[in-house]
Structures are given as structure tokens and as C-alpha cells.
Design an enzyme around this catalytic site. Structure first.
Site, PDB file in Angstrom:
ATOM      1  N   ASP A 101       0.863  -1.179   0.000  1.00  0.00           N
ATOM      2  CA  ASP A 101       0.000   0.000   0.000  1.00  0.00           C
ATOM      3  C   ASP A 101       0.905   1.237   0.000  1.00  0.00           C
ATOM      4  O   ASP A 101       1.523   1.575   1.011  1.00  0.00           O
ATOM      5  CB  ASP A 101      -0.905   0.001   1.235  1.00  0.00           C
ATOM      6  CG  ASP A 101      -2.023  -1.037   1.152  1.00  0.00           C
ATOM      7  OD1 ASP A 101      -1.825  -2.075   0.478  1.00  0.00           O
ATOM      8  OD2 ASP A 101      -3.079  -0.834   1.772  1.00  0.00           O
ATOM      9  N   LYS A 165      -6.842   3.395  -3.314  1.00  0.00           N
ATOM     10  CA  LYS A 165      -7.292   3.387  -1.917  1.00  0.00           C
ATOM     11  C   LYS A 165      -7.519   4.821  -1.469  1.00  0.00           C
ATOM     12  O   LYS A 165      -6.753   5.722  -1.830  1.00  0.00           O
ATOM     13  CB  LYS A 165      -6.213   2.698  -1.077  1.00  0.00           C
ATOM     14  CG  LYS A 165      -6.426   2.687   0.420  1.00  0.00           C
ATOM     15  CD  LYS A 165      -5.290   1.913   1.085  1.00  0.00           C
ATOM     16  CE  LYS A 165      -5.311   2.033   2.598  1.00  0.00           C
ATOM     17  NZ  LYS A 165      -4.207   1.286   3.240  1.00  0.00           N
ATOM     18  N   LYS A 197     -10.264   0.482  -2.543  1.00  0.00           N
ATOM     19  CA  LYS A 197     -10.198   0.200  -1.109  1.00  0.00           C
ATOM     20  C   LYS A 197     -10.529   1.454  -0.312  1.00  0.00           C
ATOM     21  O   LYS A 197      -9.684   2.330  -0.146  1.00  0.00           O
ATOM     22  CB  LYS A 197      -8.806  -0.311  -0.731  1.00  0.00           C
ATOM     23  CG  LYS A 197      -8.623  -0.607   0.764  1.00  0.00           C
ATOM     24  CD  LYS A 197      -7.239  -1.162   1.041  1.00  0.00           C
ATOM     25  CE  LYS A 197      -6.971  -1.306   2.533  1.00  0.00           C
ATOM     26  NZ  LYS A 197      -5.623  -1.877   2.810  1.00  0.00           N
TER      27      LYS A 197
END
Length: 256
Positions: A101, A165, A197
Site C-alpha cells: 500500500d 485506496k 479500497k
């Protein structure tokens, strides 16, 4: 919604959770407890998301369970040191991370345009290859407006992000349905196979249902699955298990 409907929803959400501990005071013991929480009588979460220093611990604990191990780089501040980010990424992959991430250098993106962001995302994606999933954290709460969120989404997708995300969970405004809508529309318009996300502030099954409704409406029934949709959360699992009749799991870590 009937009790059976809520149970079905809870099972759906369970499979989409990236159970997260990114607390500043995280410990190996806490990661062990998080790893245990990821395996429930009703199935397991999609992944756990932890600091890089705990990857090897988590990989050993979760071997063979189907729970993926995600970690963060350039986190949480979204700096501009590409060499440093690449070094973090190499180490994380070497230690066994299944997913990275990466925080977009969002301040530089807002001030100077997309060039550095493109270079960073593309370089990290090259290291990840096909085996390691790359999620790009846009930090939507810090981007100026809807156009900036749309542009950041497009840049991340063009540079090969496997997911986009919303948030680090470390700023005042994290996931919002409005931001998610923009990101989903960007994925749809791009024709990308990437996922999304939402992360930060999603604590209840009702919270999660709102985001899933957006995804179903924009992307179509059947699009949402662990390969295309995750919730970044530490507390959501407690409510999910409560709905499934297991009671709340052990105290959630902070950070999301």
C-alpha cells in the site's frame, strides 16, 4: 433488512476486510493477535495490513491460511523520496509481503502535477510485478476537490495500480462515499481491472453497506470480490462478528 439479509451482508464484508494495525505503538504480540483475529469461525479476512517490520512474523503465523499480508510504504506522509520508497518496497517484498500500500506523494501532486507521482507509482509497480499487488493510497481527504481525486485516480490506474485506496486513516477526513464514487467511476471509465479500497472510519456493518451499495450501483452486481474491493479497517470486524453471532473479537488495534 431481515436477519438473514444482515447475516449474508456480514459474511460478504468479512471476506473483504484488510484487518489493519498501523498504530504507532504496534508490537509483534499485537501483530500475532491481529493474525489470530483474521481467522474466524465464519471464514477469514482478505488480508492483514501491518508495518513492514512485522511482515516476517505475520507470514509465519498466517502460512497456509489464505490471509494475505499487506504492508505500507511512504506511509503516512506521502513524501517525495523515490529512492527511499523503492528501498522500502524491495525490503518488504523480500520479507514476503503479498501487497504493497503506497502513499501517493499527494502534496507534490497537488502543487507540481503528476510527474513525480507517475515515476514513483510506475517504479514501485515494476518492483511488484504480477505477483505482489500494488494499492495506491490517494489521501483523498487532502486533495483539493473532486477533479483532483479524479486526476489522481487516473494517474494511479495508468501507472499500473492494482487498487486505488482512499486514505491512510491518519488524517482528519478519510474514506467518504463521495470520494469512492469518483474512484469507482475512474476505474469504470478506464476499463481497468483494478479494484478500490475505502479505508479509515468504517466501523460498522451499516457503514460498509453504504460503500458496497455504491460499488454495486456503479460497477454492477458481482463486481465486488476480494480481488476488486477491500475495506481498510481495524474495528469493522467486531461488528461483523457480532452480526454473525460470535460476539466481538478481541480489542481492535487503532489506526483505522
Amino acid at each position: 433488512m431481515t436477519a438473514d439479509d444482515r447475516r449474508s451482508l456480514a459474511l460478504r464484508v468479512l471476506s473483504l476486510i484488510d484487518l489493519t494495525d498501523l498504530d504507532d505503538n504496534s508490537t509483534a504480540q499485537g501483530v500475532a493477535e491481529l493474525s489470530a483475529r483474521a481467522i474466524t469461525p465464519h471464514g477469514h479476512t482478505a488480508a492483514i495490513c501491518i508495518w513492514p517490520r512485522f511482515i516476517e512474523t505475520a507470514k509465519a503465523l498466517l502460512h497456509g491460511t489464505g490471509v494475505r499480508v499487506a504492508t505500507v510504504v511512504n506511509f503516512p506522509h506521502g513524501g517525495t523520496d523515490i529512492d527511499g520508497v523503492l528501498a522500502e518496497t524491495r525490503r518488504a517484498i523480500s520479507d514476503g509481503a503479498d501487497e504493497i500500500d503506497l502513499v501517493l506523494p499527494y502534496r507534490d501532486f497537488a502543487a507540481n502535477g503528476a510527474a513525480l507521482s507517475r515515476q514513483m507509482i510506475g517504479s514501485v509497480k515494476k518492483l511488484c510485478g504480477r505477483k505482489v499487488k500494488l494499492k495506491v493510497i490517494l489521501e483523498t481527504g487532502k486533495l483539493a476537490d473532486e477533479a483532483a481525486i479524479e486526476s489522481a485516480s487516473e494517474v494511479a490506474l495508468e501507472e499500473g495500480a492494482d487498487f486505488i485506496k482512499t486514505s491512510t486513516g491518519k488524517v482528519e477526513i478519510n474514506a467518504t462515499p463521495a470520494a469512492l464514487r469518483i474512484m469507482l467511476e475512474a476505474i469504470r471509465e478506464s476499463g481497468s481491472a483494478a479494484g478500490v479500497k475505502p479505508a479509515g472510519g468504517i466501523r460498522t456493518l451499516d457503514d460498509a453497506a453504504q460503500y458496497l451499495d455504491f460499488a454495486d450501483a456503479i460497477m454492477g452486481e458481482g463486481w465486488v470480490k476480494p480481488e476488486t474491493f477491500r475495506f481498510g479497517a481495524s474495528k469493522l470486524l467486531d461488528d461483523v462478528l457480532g452480526q454473525l453471532g460470535s460476539g466481538a473479537s478481541s480489542t481492535a488495534s487503532s489506526g483505522y
